[in-house]
Motif scaffolding. Structure first.
Motif, mmCIF file in Angstrom:
data_model
loop_
_atom_site.group_PDB
_atom_site.id
_atom_site.type_symbol
_atom_site.label_atom_id
_atom_site.label_comp_id
_atom_site.label_asym_id
_atom_site.label_seq_id
_atom_site.Cartn_x
_atom_site.Cartn_y
_atom_site.Cartn_z
ATOM 1 N N GLU A 2 -2.648 7.440 10.446
ATOM 2 C CA GLU A 2 -2.450 6.006 10.678
ATOM 3 C C GLU A 2 -3.437 5.181 9.862
ATOM 4 O OE1 GLU A 2 -0.577 2.694 12.498
ATOM 5 O OE2 GLU A 2 -0.015 4.810 12.371
ATOM 6 N N ALA A 3 -4.602 5.762 9.609
ATOM 7 C CA ALA A 3 -5.667 5.016 8.939
ATOM 8 C C ALA A 3 -5.476 4.905 7.429
ATOM 9 C CB ALA A 3 -7.015 5.659 9.236
ATOM 10 N N ASN A 4 -4.808 5.884 6.812
ATOM 11 C CA ASN A 4 -4.706 5.865 5.348
ATOM 12 C C ASN A 4 -3.354 5.386 4.829
ATOM 13 O OD1 ASN A 4 -2.940 8.110 5.454
ATOM 14 N ND2 ASN A 4 -4.615 9.569 5.207
ATOM 15 N N GLY A 5 -2.397 5.098 5.702
ATOM 16 C CA GLY A 5 -1.122 4.526 5.279
ATOM 17 C C GLY A 5 -0.093 5.511 4.788
ATOM 18 N N VAL A 6 -0.370 6.810 4.940
ATOM 19 C CA VAL A 6 0.569 7.836 4.479
ATOM 20 C C VAL A 6 1.380 8.355 5.661
ATOM 21 C CG1 VAL A 6 0.808 10.130 3.429
ATOM 22 C CG2 VAL A 6 -0.932 8.535 2.574
ATOM 23 N N GLN A 7 2.699 8.438 5.473
ATOM 24 C CA GLN A 7 3.584 9.032 6.471
ATOM 25 C C GLN A 7 4.418 10.099 5.774
ATOM 26 O OE1 GLN A 7 5.198 5.040 7.486
ATOM 27 N NE2 GLN A 7 4.886 5.645 9.603
ATOM 28 N N GLY A 8 3.893 11.291 5.706
ATOM 29 C CA GLY A 8 4.566 12.366 4.999
ATOM 30 C C GLY A 8 3.568 13.348 4.430
ATOM 31 N N THR A 9 4.031 14.161 3.488
ATOM 32 C CA THR A 9 3.185 15.215 2.915
ATOM 33 C C THR A 9 3.198 15.121 1.387
ATOM 34 O OG1 THR A 9 5.108 16.670 3.194
ATOM 35 C CG2 THR A 9 3.341 16.863 4.812
ATOM 36 N N PRO A 10 2.481 14.168 0.823
ATOM 37 C CA PRO A 10 2.513 13.976 -0.632
ATOM 38 C C PRO A 10 1.995 15.168 -1.424
ATOM 39 C CG PRO A 10 0.750 12.673 0.372
ATOM 40 C CD PRO A 10 1.605 13.184 1.492
ATOM 41 N N SER A 11 1.247 16.058 -0.782
ATOM 42 C CA SER A 11 0.729 17.232 -1.500
ATOM 43 C C SER A 11 1.849 18.157 -1.972
ATOM 44 C CB SER A 11 -0.237 18.021 -0.599
ATOM 45 O OG SER A 11 0.426 18.460 0.576
ATOM 46 N N LEU A 12 3.044 18.018 -1.400
ATOM 47 C CA LEU A 12 4.180 18.858 -1.783
ATOM 48 C C LEU A 12 5.058 18.202 -2.845
ATOM 49 C CD1 LEU A 12 5.270 20.179 1.748
ATOM 50 C CD2 LEU A 12 3.805 21.296 0.060
ATOM 51 N N ALA A 13 4.649 17.061 -3.340
ATOM 52 C CA ALA A 13 5.457 16.323 -4.313
ATOM 53 C C ALA A 13 5.458 17.005 -5.676
ATOM 54 C CB ALA A 13 4.914 14.907 -4.460
ATOM 55 N N LEU A 24 8.274 9.552 -13.074
ATOM 56 C CA LEU A 24 8.205 8.413 -13.988
ATOM 57 C C LEU A 24 7.040 8.523 -14.957
ATOM 58 C CD1 LEU A 24 9.266 5.490 -11.627
ATOM 59 C CD2 LEU A 24 10.624 6.711 -13.318
ATOM 60 N N GLY A 25 6.039 9.327 -14.606
ATOM 61 C CA GLY A 25 5.140 9.847 -15.605
ATOM 62 C C GLY A 25 3.890 9.087 -15.971
ATOM 63 N N ALA A 26 3.646 7.934 -15.415
ATOM 64 C CA ALA A 26 2.426 7.212 -15.764
ATOM 65 C C ALA A 26 1.257 7.770 -14.957
ATOM 66 C CB ALA A 26 2.583 5.719 -15.505
ATOM 67 N N ALA A 27 0.351 8.432 -15.629
ATOM 68 C CA ALA A 27 -0.746 9.130 -14.950
ATOM 69 C C ALA A 27 -1.611 8.184 -14.133
ATOM 70 C CB ALA A 27 -1.597 9.864 -15.979
ATOM 71 N N ASN A 28 -1.715 6.934 -14.565
ATOM 72 C CA ASN A 28 -2.598 6.001 -13.861
ATOM 73 C C ASN A 28 -1.984 5.473 -12.567
ATOM 74 O OD1 ASN A 28 -0.749 4.638 -15.638
ATOM 75 N ND2 ASN A 28 -1.842 2.731 -15.238
ATOM 76 N N TRP A 29 -0.736 5.845 -12.257
ATOM 77 C CA TRP A 29 -0.117 5.408 -11.008
ATOM 78 C C TRP A 29 -0.393 6.370 -9.851
ATOM 79 C CZ3 TRP A 29 5.302 4.202 -13.495
ATOM 80 C CH2 TRP A 29 5.198 3.021 -14.235
ATOM 81 N N ILE A 30 -0.877 7.574 -10.153
ATOM 82 C CA ILE A 30 -1.173 8.574 -9.127
ATOM 83 C C ILE A 30 -2.623 9.011 -9.264
ATOM 84 C CG2 ILE A 30 -0.703 10.917 -8.284
ATOM 85 C CD1 ILE A 30 1.607 9.292 -7.605
ATOM 86 N N ARG A 31 -3.357 9.025 -8.140
ATOM 87 C CA ARG A 31 -4.722 9.585 -8.104
ATOM 88 C C ARG A 31 -4.616 10.938 -7.400
ATOM 89 N NH1 ARG A 31 -3.780 4.587 -9.929
ATOM 90 N NH2 ARG A 31 -5.396 3.022 -9.479
ATOM 91 N N LYS A 32 -4.454 11.988 -8.173
ATOM 92 C CA LYS A 32 -4.199 13.301 -7.582
ATOM 93 C C LYS A 32 -5.356 13.770 -6.708
ATOM 94 C CE LYS A 32 -0.869 14.946 -10.992
ATOM 95 N NZ LYS A 32 -0.508 15.986 -11.974
ATOM 96 N N ASP A 33 -6.562 13.352 -7.040
ATOM 97 C CA ASP A 33 -7.711 13.771 -6.239
ATOM 98 C C ASP A 33 -7.809 12.996 -4.926
ATOM 99 O OD1 ASP A 33 -8.331 11.373 -7.473
ATOM 100 O OD2 ASP A 33 -10.456 11.865 -7.725
ATOM 101 N N GLN A 67 0.834 -1.197 0.000
ATOM 102 C CA GLN A 67 0.000 0.000 0.000
ATOM 103 C C GLN A 67 0.872 1.250 0.000
ATOM 104 O OE1 GLN A 67 -0.685 2.597 2.332
ATOM 105 N NE2 GLN A 67 0.854 1.963 3.831
ATOM 106 N N ASN A 68 0.401 2.268 -0.707
ATOM 107 C CA ASN A 68 1.092 3.556 -0.750
ATOM 108 C C ASN A 68 0.098 4.694 -0.585
ATOM 109 O OD1 ASN A 68 4.032 2.933 -1.449
ATOM 110 N ND2 ASN A 68 2.916 1.700 -2.933
ATOM 111 N N GLY A 69 -0.775 4.519 0.400
ATOM 112 C CA GLY A 69 -1.803 5.522 0.609
ATOM 113 C C GLY A 69 -2.906 5.393 -0.430
ATOM 114 N N PRO A 70 -3.955 6.203 -0.303
ATOM 115 C CA PRO A 70 -5.057 6.121 -1.256
ATOM 116 C C PRO A 70 -4.751 6.743 -2.613
ATOM 117 C CG PRO A 70 -5.478 7.837 0.356
ATOM 118 C CD PRO A 70 -4.239 7.138 0.808
ATOM 119 N N HIS A 71 -3.570 7.384 -2.732
ATOM 120 C CA HIS A 71 -3.286 8.152 -3.949
ATOM 121 C C HIS A 71 -2.277 7.502 -4.892
ATOM 122 C CE1 HIS A 71 0.100 9.234 -1.350
ATOM 123 N NE2 HIS A 71 0.741 9.652 -2.409
ATOM 124 N N MET A 72 -1.646 6.392 -4.469
ATOM 125 C CA MET A 72 -0.555 5.868 -5.282
ATOM 126 C C MET A 72 -0.646 4.348 -5.427
ATOM 127 S SD MET A 72 3.404 7.086 -5.122
ATOM 128 C CE MET A 72 3.453 6.967 -3.325
#
Length: 267
Positions: A228-239, A212-221, A59-64
């Motif tokens: 703890e519940a969504n599996g993200v440890q960090g601030t992906p919004s700044l990527a 790496l550029g594959a649009a289907n690998w990231i769900r920006k929305d 898992q890589n959060g709900p966005h990846m």
């Protein structure tokens, strides 16, 4: 009329010209694109380094996408092989140590994640490395893009290296690719005023996949704040893709430098 004749002559040559680049292409670095004869001949001609790269399906959060580590592994492995100039790459191993499947710890709390018990992971690393040694490679480089399994790879490499030295071959765990790159990226972020711990699915990971550029690998929305519940440890919004290129270059540079230093020290 002379121009017309020249045009006709050029058009007649086009099929041959189109075929020439394909025929001139260098042999690929991926072993699974080659026949066994081509692998044998590549080793005989000097391609004596084998890269064995572990990714992870987690898992890589709900966005990846779950294949994040595998996508990064494939890109980095190819770049490292091309930089070294004398390496072939085994197929990326897509599984790592990600938690306990029975107790559902760590990433195993989230659907789609795959884990290997430490002894199984070590066994796979050992077996693939031994296969590379049996093929005739003189340097076998084990590396991984996931934290789970780094210690196991180091132990396997140390044990096999001690055994293979007498036959003129070496085995190396390329730990700098993972640990050193993360430390360098954290230092880069600190200089930019970002001091949050980007442990998982945060800026570095998300930026790498953006590059790496594959649009289907990231769900920006679906990019959300860490919890703890969504599996993200960090601030992906700044990527950003720019940061992703810097991060991946760190991994590649560190791996190439460690391998070259190891070779120099082995002479």
């Amino acid at each position: 009329m002379r121009k017309l004749h020249l045009l006709v002559a050029l058009l007649a040559l086009l099929p041959g010209l189109a075929a020439a680049p394909a025929a001139a292409q260098p042999r690929p670095v991926w072993i699974d694109d080659l026949t066994w004869v081509e692998v044998r001949d590549a080793i005989a001609s000097g391609k004596t380094t084998a890269i064995i790269f572990f990714g992870s399906s987690e898992q890589n959060g709900p966005h990846m996408a779950i294949g994040k580590h595998n996508f990064i592994a494939r890109y980095c492995a190819e770049q490292i092989a091309e930089r070294l100039g004398d390496a072939l790459v085994y197929p990326v191993v897509p599984f790592a140590i990600t938690g306990d499947a029975t107790a559902k710890t760590a990433h195993m709390r989230f659907s789609g994640t795959v884990t290997l018990p430490p002894d199984v992971f070590s066994g796979v690393a050992r077996a693939v490395a031994q296969s590379a040694l049996a093929a005739g490679f003189k340097l076998v480089a084990l590396m991984g893009d996931h934290g789970g399994g780094q210690e196991e790879m180091a132990r396997v490499a140390q044990a096999l290296d001690a055994q293979s030295k007498k036959n003129g071959a070496r085995v190396l765990h390329v730990g700098d690719l993972y640990a050193k790159a993360d430390a360098q990226f954290d230092a880069l972020m600190a200089k930019r005023g970002i001091t949050s711990k980007e442990l998982h699915a945060g800026i570095s990971d998300t930026s790498a996949i953006m590059f790496l550029g594959a649009a289907n690998w990231i769900r920006k929305d679906q990019i959300v704040a860490a919890s703890e519940a969504n599996g993200v440890q960090g601030t992906p919004s700044l990527a950003t893709a720019e940061l992703g290129k810097l991060y991946l270059d760190m991994k590649i540079d560190n791996a190439v430098n460690q391998i070259k230093a190891f070779r120099a020290g082995s002479r």
